[in-house]
Each structure stands twice: as structure tokens, then as C-alpha cells.
Write an enzyme that holds these catalytic residues in place. Structure first.
Site, PDB file in Angstrom:
ATOM      1  N   CYS C 355       5.571  20.662 -37.278  1.00  0.00           N
ATOM      2  CA  CYS C 355       4.157  20.942 -37.104  1.00  0.00           C
ATOM      3  C   CYS C 355       3.247  19.793 -37.493  1.00  0.00           C
ATOM      4  O   CYS C 355       2.265  19.502 -36.820  1.00  0.00           O
ATOM      5  CB  CYS C 355       3.787  22.193 -37.872  1.00  0.00           C
ATOM      6  SG  CYS C 355       4.197  22.084 -39.623  1.00  0.00           S
ATOM      7  N   HIS C 403       2.293  25.431 -42.760  1.00  0.00           N
ATOM      8  CA  HIS C 403       2.101  25.001 -41.379  1.00  0.00           C
ATOM      9  C   HIS C 403       0.889  24.074 -41.326  1.00  0.00           C
ATOM     10  O   HIS C 403       0.068  24.051 -42.242  1.00  0.00           O
ATOM     11  CB  HIS C 403       1.875  26.246 -40.501  1.00  0.00           C
ATOM     12  CG  HIS C 403       1.968  25.981 -39.029  1.00  0.00           C
ATOM     13  ND1 HIS C 403       3.034  25.337 -38.455  1.00  0.00           N
ATOM     14  CD2 HIS C 403       1.121  26.300 -38.018  1.00  0.00           C
ATOM     15  CE1 HIS C 403       2.840  25.254 -37.149  1.00  0.00           C
ATOM     16  NE2 HIS C 403       1.675  25.836 -36.856  1.00  0.00           N
ATOM     17  N   ASP C 419      -3.121  24.993 -31.759  1.00  0.00           N
ATOM     18  CA  ASP C 419      -1.845  24.726 -32.437  1.00  0.00           C
ATOM     19  C   ASP C 419      -0.885  24.069 -31.471  1.00  0.00           C
ATOM     20  O   ASP C 419      -0.247  24.745 -30.669  1.00  0.00           O
ATOM     21  CB  ASP C 419      -1.246  26.029 -32.972  1.00  0.00           C
ATOM     22  CG  ASP C 419      -0.006  25.741 -33.828  1.00  0.00           C
ATOM     23  OD1 ASP C 419       0.354  24.549 -33.989  1.00  0.00           O
ATOM     24  OD2 ASP C 419       0.587  26.708 -34.347  1.00  0.00           O
TER      25      ASP C 419
END
Lengths: 314, 302, 624
Positions: C355, C403, C419
């Protein structure tokens, strides 16, 4: 001698028998108990700090056991009944057993009994089975006479050792304590002093004069047989005598305290001398002030004389 | 067990008014112990002994102990047999099933100890050979407690060999009246109620009577109490005394027709079994004083 | 005097401790501490002369055990630890009980003690207030990975997976939570970029205070948050809602700040609100476009093209097309990117990462393409823990759910969450880390799996372990819930309840131990007899010293003939029960016991009848 802290505050319990119950038992955490609690605290902090439930549970377990321990320890003693025996006499300065009868219906683990006044290691330790048993609690009297050993402390920290539970009891029966045995000079009445004695013995030997040690002569009777006939006298005088024999028994010792010494000291010397005479089987008597014990031997005589010494006026 | 009751009845017919002592004497025989009867002359000591022996059908010999009695007079002699040309053992009165030792305290200590050795071991050694005594073997000794002149009282160690000591005492008035009226059975008229083998059988049966742990605890507490000078006790009870106590209690329970011993049985025989061991020959102020104190000191409800 | 059995038991417990030490994590300083304790205890044991030495050794072992319990909290080691504790208690018993008993009896007694202690243990565990750790956690070697103040994707070669919980959100029901792919819990906004790493700008001016929350209408959804200690001072939240605690403030970037120190456990409530949050409309600063020009030339070139050709919304689409079109791969073990132009390296060469890589690269791209953008770090996802023993259901988010994502400023929508990881590995977002790694054996190895044939066994063990951990999950939060549920308005009585409960549990334990005491059947009979005899005491009938049962019964029956039948029955049945050999009377034992009971009732009835009558006939017993 002052008693240690908690016991000083506790009322005295006398009486010929002593039952251990809620009113007579006292309980406090032992040193190890405090350490244990401290360890539980450390575990608790470890558990909180590390968010570790294992350590927390362990700390709580320790705390739980600590909470449970006083009951278990008290149950180990509760219901026990102590009764006073009649203690056998002994000498001052020796370790004497003081008999205490314990009656219990359950098993009692790891008990310790000692007299408060006694120094260090004099204690009775052991477990009790159901039924009646005798504990011989040792103590060391320092003075003669009818002595009470003082306060008995019976304690136990079983089964976990975290708490110590105890009872205090003053057993009423006194123990007869003879003066300590200390060898030394005593006064011998009615008995030649060493030099005279030597002469007297020499004279006795001369008087015996022959092979047979007879004591006296009596007129001879026919049924006494010829063996006892005093032939020498018959030959000399023509009269028949029979010899009467006697054991060559030494004269009894008649003892008294040496007035030159301090009274207690003199009694201790007497105690040692009497013990020694009794061991060698001789006969002896005792003169203490206006009390006189006729000469004799055997265990009854020994007991009588020693008791007189123990109870003699100072 | 019925036969034991017959024995009791028969002896009670001879010795009037002494039920308790008779029962104890029978108990002693069934327990396989030796009996010492101590009392004044003329109260029926010898009668009891003889009645016991006859009723159990035992071969018995009677020896009157005197100061000049020799051990050989009891155990027997090795004689030179002229005809056979060799030594032969002539057994003495010990070789019977019941030996009535009258006035045992009149004999010399040497002679007493010869007898007591035989009592303990069940065999006799003469000139290095040992001879087994018959089974059952039982000594019933009588002793005159009053007249001490010219006697050698049994020492403590030898008193311990007797399982029981009884004293008879004077009979109650009614019994004495019956006696004077000639209502007592004559000794000569006694027949054996039980054969000797039956007695052995009974003795084995008695030894199988159950003693459960609570009962043994009671006995142990009694023994312990006697050993701890807590009371005005005399000599402590020996382990042999403990064994004798249990055996006597078993026999008593057998007489009561029970297959187990209860504390009451122990109490019933305790004075007879223990008193002579406790007083060590020097009687207490009151008869049975020591054993009574001990019994009172130990809890009997178990 | 030292009991040999106690020594043997201590040797046993020491070896159990050594076994656990072998299986521990040697990197932790605590492990060494506990090793020291064990060695000390061994030396103490070897040289022990007095019982006191043994006792101190035992305490050292106890503490070592506690440390090890902290190091190995799972079920398996937990069982070994319990066994060690058992042996330790047995060693204590063996030493303090004066040498009676053998090994088996001691262990038996130890088990008994621990079992009766269980209620106490549970009470203490449930009711003693949970405290936060008094000192910073790191000292205990439990530094938790997950979030940090800065993001340096190039430097991280491998991400450690920390399965410990990070935060819990307790809504009433699972429906009150956003769907799985919308669970973004923002913590920190990183808006400064130096070409390599992202960090947060220093706070400018006072943080914006919230208007006092409008009193929530009854029944308004409330969320209760519990956050484990973390190195970040910012609090996680969903991005909207009003904190119930007025001390909690929000920054212009949408970070929540509380009055607490870092590294403590924090708990707070949020009320749902209808209005869009203020931070979403907060216009971007100039610095939100700063991309450290020249640091990643390739990226800048690409973005420059987009900036010139496309409208802002289309630039987003272009980026999405880039990530989805190229062979980007989600992995926890990306190749290192190096110091020079790391984003170029990632976007155009390695194309593998997690991420942080995606968020950094995407945000950089957007800034270079003149779209205000920033990186947000926080947590994503979480698993629903249904209502259990300890309380209501809640969403649990683990440290490994940390994250990073992006936010871009679109003039008409404000700050919008993007995202990029979801474009590449949608499963990571939908169903968690494990799914995101599907098919990547190396990564799955990190989340270890067992042998196939062992799997059913492992699975049931894992379930047990899970249940155990569930049980141990009881913490401040669960305690709050539980106390709320049990005590409701009487929360302040918690201490009182604890004390009363403890007293009750102690009484229970003592009673049980009394029952467990080795009383043979014969002792029970004896107690029954005593009870029966005590019924006669009011009538002045007490056994004399040394009086046997038959003698007493005779005496009593002679005094009070009414009692005779009961006494007779009592005596015969008792003597049979107690003195007859078991073999002979076993068959009749029940009957006899019943008869004893009947005799007791008979006596009780007779005694109470007699007791009511005037008692002129009752004299004190004569001495025997």
C-alpha cells in the site's frame, strides 16, 4: 525476659486442658507470606505492563492462595486438644521433656511446640496422627524446685507456609527440678574423715585375722551342722560356738551440704554425689537442716533424696 | 460356641458366685494365655484351676511349689537306664497340657524362671536337647498375695508372661450360703465338655476374630497412655501386653458370639490383662486402680 | 529441614521452566530476565540448606513463570505454564506439610487447591479494575509496528506482520459499520514530500476546536473506540462524527487529537452526525502540490503530459488506467527501490509493492499533474467479533491492518479518498491481507500454514487457541462493557461486589476443601454417631470419660427407658458398621447405615419429647 511483640498482648490461658478454637488461635502472615504477596504484586505489575494475561492470572492465583491459606492453616490446628501430663523430674541445666497430651480427630501437619522462655533450638516438631499422642516438649530449667516451664507456643504454618497460626497456653503442672549435678565437696556426717578412715580400715583387716570373715559367735545348736562350728574357739575354750557371717557391708554415707560453700552450690554438689553413690549401688542418707532421710539405696531412695534437695529451703 | 457356654455353666456350678472371674478365666484359656490367680487362701483358686482343666478335657498335672523345688523337678531328668544301658529322658510335670502351679511365689527364683521360660517358648531344654511341650499348653498359677513371709514375689518381667491375673475375692452371701449347704458340684464329678483338640480349634477361631482399624486405634491409645506418665501409672505396658490385650479381647468377643471386637470387649478384659503389668507387683491403693485410670483417660467411643 | 520431595518437585518445575525458555523469543530482554531468575533459582536450590532458601527459590521461579507467561501467551505454552504452576504449588505443599505424603498425594492436593481457587481467580480477573501500563510499552519489548510518522516506501524491504490488536470499534451491530471495502480508519495525514519520503507538516496554528456537539438525539448511533498504545498521538476515526469528549479536537487535515499522551491505551466515543465533516471542505494549501521537482523525472514527465492534456478528473482516470493496465503486483516483499528516484523505480521498473508504494506513487503522480493530493495513513478493514461472553460485538482492527491511501482535492467534491491499492489488489481491501496475497506462496509462508495432513488437527487446535485468546481478550474495554451490563447504574459498587464475591468464593472453597479432606467412611460414621449422641446432651446424658458405647447406652436407657429402643438400635448398627470387617458386612452396609439414620431420628424424636417434659427425673450422671 520480655516476650516478642504479638504474644505480649495476648491474655494468658491456664487450665489443665486447652482446646484450640477461634478464641485461642491467633494468625498472621509469615515472613514468607509477605514475600509471596510481594511476588504477586510484581507479577501483577508485569501483567499490567506487558498486557499479559498469563502473568495477571498467575498473580491472581497467588492472591487467591494467599486468601485461602489462613483458613487452611487454622483448620490444621483447630479442634486440637492439649492436656497437661505429670512431668517426670529431672536435673536443672539438663534438657527435660515436658509431656503434653494432644488429642485430635484429624491429622495435624507440621506442628512446632516450644516454650517461650527457652532459647533457640529447643522445640518439638512433628505431625500428629488421629488419636491421642504425647508431645515431649523440651525445655531447660535453670533453677531447682517445682518449676513451671512457662508459656507454651504451639504453632503451625502448614499446608502452604503463608500464614503462621499459633496458640499460647500456660500448662499448670509444675515439674520437679533437682539441683544441677556439679561434682564437688560435701559434708559426710558420722563418718571418719579421710585420715581416720584409713586407720579404721587397717584395724578391721587386723581383726578379721583369718580366712573367714565372721561377724559374731553364738552358742552352737546341733541343727546348724558342723560347717558353722568355730573350731578355733572350740579348741581354745572347749565351748561350741557357731559363726555368724555378715556381708562386709560398708557403712552408709550420711551426707549434708558443706556449710563452707554457698547454699545452692552445696546442694548441687550433693546432687552430684548422691547420683554417683546411687549409680555405684551404695547406701546413703541425707541431712538437710532439720530434715533427715535415713540411709538406704535403690531408686526410691534416690528419688526421695533428690526431691528433698530440690525442695530444700534456700 | 454352645460348648463354651456349657463350660461356663459347669464351672459356675463348682465355683459359686464368681461369674465374671470364670468368664475371664475361660477367655484366657481360649486366648491361649497363661493365667495367674492371686488371692487369699481358701477362696477357691485351686478349685477354679482344676475345674478349668477338667472341663476342657486337658491332661493336667499339679505341682505345689515350695522353696526346695528344683527346676529338674518341673522339666524332667535324664536318667541312666540300666536295662537299656543308655540315658533316657524322664519328662517332668511340665509335659502336660495344663500345669497347675500352686503357690508359685514360694518357689526359688531359679525354679520360677525355668517355668516362665517354658511358658514363653513352649519348649524345654534339658541337657542341651530341646523337648517340645504338648499343645495346648497352659500354666495356671496361683499365688498367695497376703502371706509374704518366705516367698519370692514374681518380678515385673515375669509377671508380663501371664496373660491375665485374676483375684477371686470372697463370694457373695447367697453363693456362700449355697456353698455351705453343699450345693456346689464336687470337682470329681466334672466331665470334659470340650476335647483338647476342640480347644485348639477355638483358639484359632478366636485369633480370626476381626479387629478393625478404629479398634486397634483404641488399643494403641491405651498403650500410649500407659507409656506417657501422664497419669499415676506404674510400669508402661509392653508390646507383649498389647498383643495379649488384643488376643484376650478377641476371645472375649468369641464368647460374646461376635465376629468382631468392639471397645467394650477390650474394656472387659483390660483390668485382668493390664493391672498386674501396670502395678509391677506393687498393688495400687485400690484394686484395679491403674487400669481404671487408664480406661477413663482414653475415649472409648470410637 | 529440607524435604527431599520438595527438592525433587522444584527440580521438576525448573526443568519445565527451562523447556519454556528454550521455546521463547530470545530477542526479547524479558527472556533474558527470566533466564536469570531461573538460573538464580537453580543455584539457590543446589545450595539450599534451610527451608527459607527453598522458599525464595520458589518465589523466583514464580516470577520467572509470570514473565514467560507474558512472552508466550498462547494456549500451548499456557498449558505448560499451568503445569509448572501446579508443580510449584505441590513443591510448596511438600515442603510445608512436614514430609507427609508422596508425590502423587502432593500433586493431587495441589490440583485440589488450584481448582477451589478458580472461582477466586475468575472473580479477581473480572472485577479488579484494569489498568493501563504504567510505563511505556517499548521497555517490555512489545514495540508494535504498523503506523509511523513518516512513509519511506523505498527503504522497506519486508513488512512485519503484527497480529496484535490495534483498535476496537464497538457499534451496537455490524450493520452500523460501513461495508467491508469502505472501512478506512484515518489516523495521520502526510502532506510533505521530499522526493523520497512523506511526512506530516508541523501543525500550523491552533487546531480547530469542535463546536460543542449537539446533544445526540436518543438512539443516535454511537461508536465506542478503544485504541491500543501506538507511537502516533493522532486518534483513528472514520472521518466523520462528533467526539463525545469535548477535549478531543480535530485538525484542518482531518486528524483527531486527544488529550492523552502517546503510548497509552485510549478510549473515546463518537456520535454520528449528518453534516459532512469540515476537513473535507478545507481548501488545499500550496504545499499540497509540492512534488520535489526533479526527484523522480520519469514520473514528472508522465504527469506533465497528463496535466497538459487532461482535466483533473480525467487525470485520475489516467492514473487508474496506468495501475490497472501495467503488471503491478501486490506483495509484502518488494524489491528495494534505492535512493535515487524511488518512485520512478517503482512505477516503471519493479512494479511490486504494498500500500505504501502505491499510495506514494499515486500521490506523487497527482501532485506532478497539478492535482492537490496527500497521503493518509491509518487502518483499513477489520474483522467483526460477534457478541460473546464479555460483551457486545465489535470490530477488531489489527496492527497488520495498517494501511496507506491517498486523498485528492477535486474542486467540486472537496477531498476525495482514492486507494490505488484497491485498483491493483481489490481483494486486499475487500477481505483482508490474506486474500490480497492469494497465490503468492512466499507471502503466505509468512502467515505460516501447516502440513496438509495435520491441517484438521491444526485447525481445531487453532480454534481452541482462538477461543483461549478470546477469553483472554478481556481488557479494560470488555470490562467496561461487562460491568455496564451487569451492574448498570451501580458501577461504583464494583469494589463492593468484588469483596462480597471473594468472601463467598472463599467460603465455597473452604467448604469444598473440607469435603475433599481425606475423611474415610468410618470418620463419617463417627460424625453421625456424634450427632446422634449430641441429641441427648440437653437431657444431661453425656458419655463419661472412658465410657464405652454399650455402657453409655445402658446407663441412658436405665435413666430414661423411653430412649431404650433407639439406643439399642443405634448401638448395634453402629458397632456393626464400624467394627465388623468390611468383607462380612459389606452387603449389609447400606441397610445398617439406614438403620443408623432411623435410630438417629428415633432418638431425636424421643429426646425432643422428653425435653419438653419437666425434667425432675434427670439427674447428673454418677461417676462410673
Amino acid at each position: 525476659m520480655r516476650e516478642p511483640f504479638p504474644d505480649r498482648l495476648i491474655r494468658r490461658h491456664g487450665g489443665a486442658s486447652h482446646r484450640l478454637g477461634l478464641r485461642t488461635l491467633y494468625i498472621l502472615p509469615s515472613g514468607f507470606g509477605w514475600l509471596w504477596l510481594l511476588s504477586c504484586g510484581v507479577l501483577f505489575i508485569l501483567g499490567v505492563q506487558g498486557s499479559s494475561h498469563g502473568a495477571l492470572l498467575l498473580a491472581y492465583l497467588g492472591l487467591g492462595l494467599f486468601l485461602l491459606a489462613p483458613y487452611l492453616t487454622q483448620f490444621n490446628l483447630q479442634g486440637l486438644e492439649l492436656r497437661c501430663g505429670s512431668p517426670a523430674p529431672g536435673f536443672a541445666g539438663d534438657v527435660l521433656p515436658y509431656p503434653v497430651q494432644a488429642t485430635s480427630r484429624d491429622q495435624r501437619l507440621a506442628l512446632g511446640a516450644r516454650f517461650r522462655r527457652c532459647e533457640g533450638d529447643l522445640a518439638w516438631n512433628g505431625s500428629l496422627e488421629p488419636g491421642q499422642q504425647w508431645l515431649a516438649v523440651p525445655w531447660r530449667p535453670s533453677q531447682r524446685g517445682l518449676q513451671s516451664p512457662g508459656r507454651l507456643r504451639l504453632q503451625s504454618s502448614a499446608p502452604l507456609g503463608l500464614f503462621v497460626c499459633w496458640t499460647l497456653w500456660d500448662p499448670p503442672a509444675p515439674q520437679l527440678v533437682y539441683p544441677a549435678r556439679r561434682p564437688g565437696p560435701v559434708l559426710e556426717l558420722d563418718r571418719p574423715q579421710p585420715r581416720e578412715r584409713h586407720q579404721a580400715e587397717a584395724g578391721a583387716d587386723a581383726q578379721a585375722g583369718g580366712s573367714d570373715h565372721w561377724r559374731e559367735l553364738t552358742p552352737h545348736r546341733p541343727e546348724e551342722g558342723l560347717a558353722r562350728l568355730a573350731w578355733k574357739q572350740l579348741a581354745r575354750s572347749g565351748e561350741r560356738y557357731a559363726k555368724r557371717f555378715a556381708d562386709p557391708r560398708p557403712r552408709p554415707h550420711l551426707l549434708a551440704p558443706d556449710p563452707a560453700l554457698p547454699r545452692e552450690r552445696a546442694l548441687e554438689h550433693l546432687s552430684a554425689r548422691i547420683w554417683q553413690l546411687a549409680a555405684s549401688g551404695e547406701s546413703y542418707g541425707l541431712v538437710l537442716g532439720n530434715q533427715t532421710i535415713a540411709a538406704g539405696s535403690g531408686s526410691a531412695q534416690l528419688e526421695r533424696c533428690l526431691a528433698a534437695l530440690a525442695l530444700a529451703a534456700p | 460356641m454352645g460348648s463354651l457356654h456349657q463350660v461356663l455353666t459347669q464351672i459356675n456350678g463348682v465355683l459359686l458366685g464368681k461369674h465374671d472371674q470364670v468368664r475371664l478365666a475361660v477367655t484366657c484359656l481360649v486366648a491361649g494365655g497363661h493365667l495367674l490367680i492371686e488371692d487369699f487362701p481358701g477362696v477357691g483358686k485351686t478349685t477354679l484351676a482344676e475345674a478349668l482343666a477338667r472341663s476342657f478335657g486337658l491332661a493336667f498335672r499339679r505341682v505345689h511349689f515350695t522353696s526346695d523345688l528344683l527346676p529338674a523337678d518341673l522339666s524332667g531328668l535324664r536318667l541312666f537306664d540300666q536295662q537299656l544301658g543308655q540315658f533316657r529322658f524322664e519328662p517332668g510335670p511340665l509335659f502336660s497340657q495344663v500345669l497347675l502351679a500352686d503357690e508359685i511365689n514360694r518357689a526359688s527364683p531359679r525354679c520360677q524362671s525355668a517355668l516362665l521360660e517354658a511358658m514363653a517358648a513352649g519348649r524345654v531344654s534339658v541337657d542341651g536337647t530341646s523337648h517340645e511341650l504338648p499343645k495346648p499348653f497352659c500354666v495356671i498359677a496361683t499365688q498367695n498375695g497376703l502371706d509374704q513371709a518366705g516367698t519370692s514375689p514374681l518380678p515385673e518381667s515375669q509377671l508380663d508372661r501371664f496373660a491375665m491375673r485374676l483375684s477371686l475375692g470372697f463370694p457373695p452371701r447367697q453363693a456362700e450360703a449355697a456353698l455351705l449347704a453343699g450345693k456346689a458340684t464336687a470337682l470329681d464329678g466334672l466331665a470334659a465338655v470340650i476335647a483338647a483338640e476342640e480347644l485348639v480349634e477355638l483358639q484359632q477361631q478366636a485369633s480370626r476374630v476381626a479387629c478393625e482399624p478404629p479398634l486397634l486405634d483404641y488399643v494403641l491409645d491405651l498403650l500410649a497412655a500407659s507409656r506417657q506418665g501422664g497419669l499415676a501409672t506404674g510400669t508402661p505396658l509392653s508390646p507383649r501386653a498389647g498383643c495379649g490385650l488384643v488376643a484376650a479381647a478377641q476371645a472375649w468377643a468369641l464368647l460374646e458370639e461376635r465376629s468382631y471386637v468392639v471397645p467394650a470387649d477390650v474394656q472387659a478384659v483390660f483390668a485382668a490383662v493390664a493391672e498386674h503389668r501396670l502395678d509391677g507387683g506393687r498393688p495400687a491403693q485400690e484394686p484395679g486402680g491403674y487400669s481404671r485410670q487408664l480406661l477413663a483417660a482414653v475415649e472409648a467411643i470410637r | 529441614m529440607i524435604e527431599p520431595l520438595a527438592r525433587r518437585l522444584q527440580i521438576l518445575s525448573l526443568s519445565l521452566l527451562a523447556l519454556q525458555l528454550l521455546g521463547s523469543d530470545w530477542a526479547s530482554p524479558l527472556c533474558w530476565g527470566s533466564l536469570t531468575l531461573v538460573v538464580m533459582a537453580s543455584l539457590k536450590l543446589a545450595k539450599a540448606q534451610r527451608p527459607a532458601d527453598l522458599r525464595r527459590g520458589l518465589l523466583a521461579q514464580l516470577i520467572a513463570l509470570g514473565v514467560l507467561a507474558g512472552l508466550n501467551p498462547n494456549l500451548g505454552p499456557g498449558l505448560v505454564q499451568a503445569a509448572t504452576g501446579l508443580v510449584l504449588v505441590a513443591a510448596l505443599l511438600a515442603q510445608e506439610s512436614g514430609g507427609g505424603g508422596n508425590l502423587r498425594q502432593m500433586l493431587n492436593r495441589s490440583v485440589q487447591l488450584l481448582v477451589v481457587c478458580l472461582p477466586l481467580l475468575v472473580l479477581l480477573f473480572l472485577f479488579i479494575p484494569r489498568l493501563g501500563p504504567p510505563w511505556p510499552q517499548a521497555e517490555l519489548g512489545r514495540g508494535r509496528t504498523g503506523l509511523s510518522e513518516q512513509l519511506d516506501p523505498g527503504a522497506i524491504a519486508q513488512l512485519a506482520l503484527d497480529p496484535s490488536p490495534a483498535l476496537r470499534i464497538s457499534p451496537a451491530q455490524e450493520q452500523d459499520l460501513p461495508p467491508a471495502d469502505q472501512r478506512y480508519w484515518r489516523v495521520r495525514v502526510l502532506d510533505r514530500f521530499d522526493g523520497q519520503r512523506w511526512r506530516a507538516a508541523p501543525a500550523q496554528g491552533p487546531a480547530q476546536a469542535w463546536a460543542p456537539p449537539a446533544p445526540a438525539p436518543p438512539g443516535a448511533a454511537q461508536q465506542l473506540w478503544l485504541v491500543e498504545p501506538s507511537p502516533l498521538s493522532a486518534l483513528p476515526w472514520g472521518g466523520s462524527g462528533v467526539p463525545l469528549n469535548p477535549q478531543i479536537t480535530s485538525t484542518a487535515k482531518g486528524e483527531l487529537l486527544g488529550p492523552w499522551q502517546t503510548r497509552v491505551r485510549r478510549s473515546y466515543g463518537l456520535a454520528a452526525s449528518n453534516q459532512p465533516p469540515a476537513w473535507q471542505r478545507q481548501a488545499p494549501a500550496r504545499s499540497d502540490l509540492d512534488f520535489a521537482a526533479g526527484s523522480n523525472p520519469q514520473l514528472e514527465a508522465l504527469a506533465e503530459g497528463w496535466r497538459q492534456q487532461l482535466a483533473p478528473a480525467q487525470r485520475l482516470a489516467a492514473a487508474q488506467a496506468l495501475f490497472q493496465g501495467q503488471p503491478f503486483r501486490y506483495t509484502l516483499q518488494p524489491p528495494p527501490l534505492g535512493d535515487v528516484a524511488p518512485l520512478d523505480q517503482f512505477l516503471f521498473a519493479s512494479r511490486a509493492g504494498f500500500c505504501e508504494h502505491f499510495a506514494s506513487a499515486f500521490t506523487g503522480l497527482m501532485r506532478a499533474a497539478a492535482v492537490p493530493a496527500r497521503v493518509v495513513v491509518g487502518y483499513q478493514g477489520g474483522s467483526w467479533v460477534p457478541a460473546n461472553l464479555w460483551g457486545r460485538g465489535y470490530l477488531e482492527v489489527l496492527q497488520q491492518d495498517a494501511h496507506a491511501w491517498s486523498e485528492v482535492w477535486l474542486a467540486d467534491q472537496g477531498w476525495v479518498r482514492i486507494d490505488p491499492t484497491a485498483w491493483v489488489a481489490p481483494a486486499r481491501i475487500q477481505a483482508g491481507l490474506r486474500s490480497g496475497l492469494a497465490g503468492q506462496w512466499a507471502d503466505l509462508g509468512l502467515l505460516s500454514q501447516g502440513l496438509p495432513w495435520l491441517r484438521p488437527l491444526t485447525r481445531s487446535w487453532t480454534n481452541l487457541d482462538l477461543a483461549w485468546n478470546q477469553l483472554l481478550r478481556y481488557d479494560q474495554f470488555s470490562q467496561d462493557q461487562l460491568m455496564q451490563r451487569w451492574l448498570g447504574p451501580f458501577r461504583s459498587w464494583q469494589g463492593l461486589v468484588l469483596v462480597l464475591g471473594l468472601a463467598l468464593a472463599l467460603a465455597l472453597a473452604v467448604w469444598i476443601l473440607g469435603l475433599l479432606r481425606p475423611t474415610p467412611r468410618q470418620e463419617q460414621q463417627r460424625r453421625r454417631l456424634d450427632r446422634s449422641l449430641s441429641r441427648l446432651a440437653p437431657l444431661n446424658l453425656v458419655p463419661q470419660p472412658g465410657e464405652s458405647l454399650p455402657a453409655f447406652c445402658r446407663r441412658a436407657a436405665a435413666q430414661l427407658p423411653e430412649l431404650a429402643p433407639g439406643l439399642e438400635r443405634l448401638q448395634t448398627s453402629y458397632e456393626r458398621l464400624r467394627f465388623a470387617p468390611r468383607g462380612q458386612e459389606r452387603a449389609r452396609a447400606l441397610e445398617l447405615a439406614r438403620s443408623l439414620g432411623a435410630a438417629d431420628r428415633e432418638l431425636a424424636a424421643a429426646a425432643s419429647r422428653l425435653g419438653r417434659r419437666p425434667v425432675e427425673r434427670l439427674q447428673s450422671p454418677e461417676p462410673p
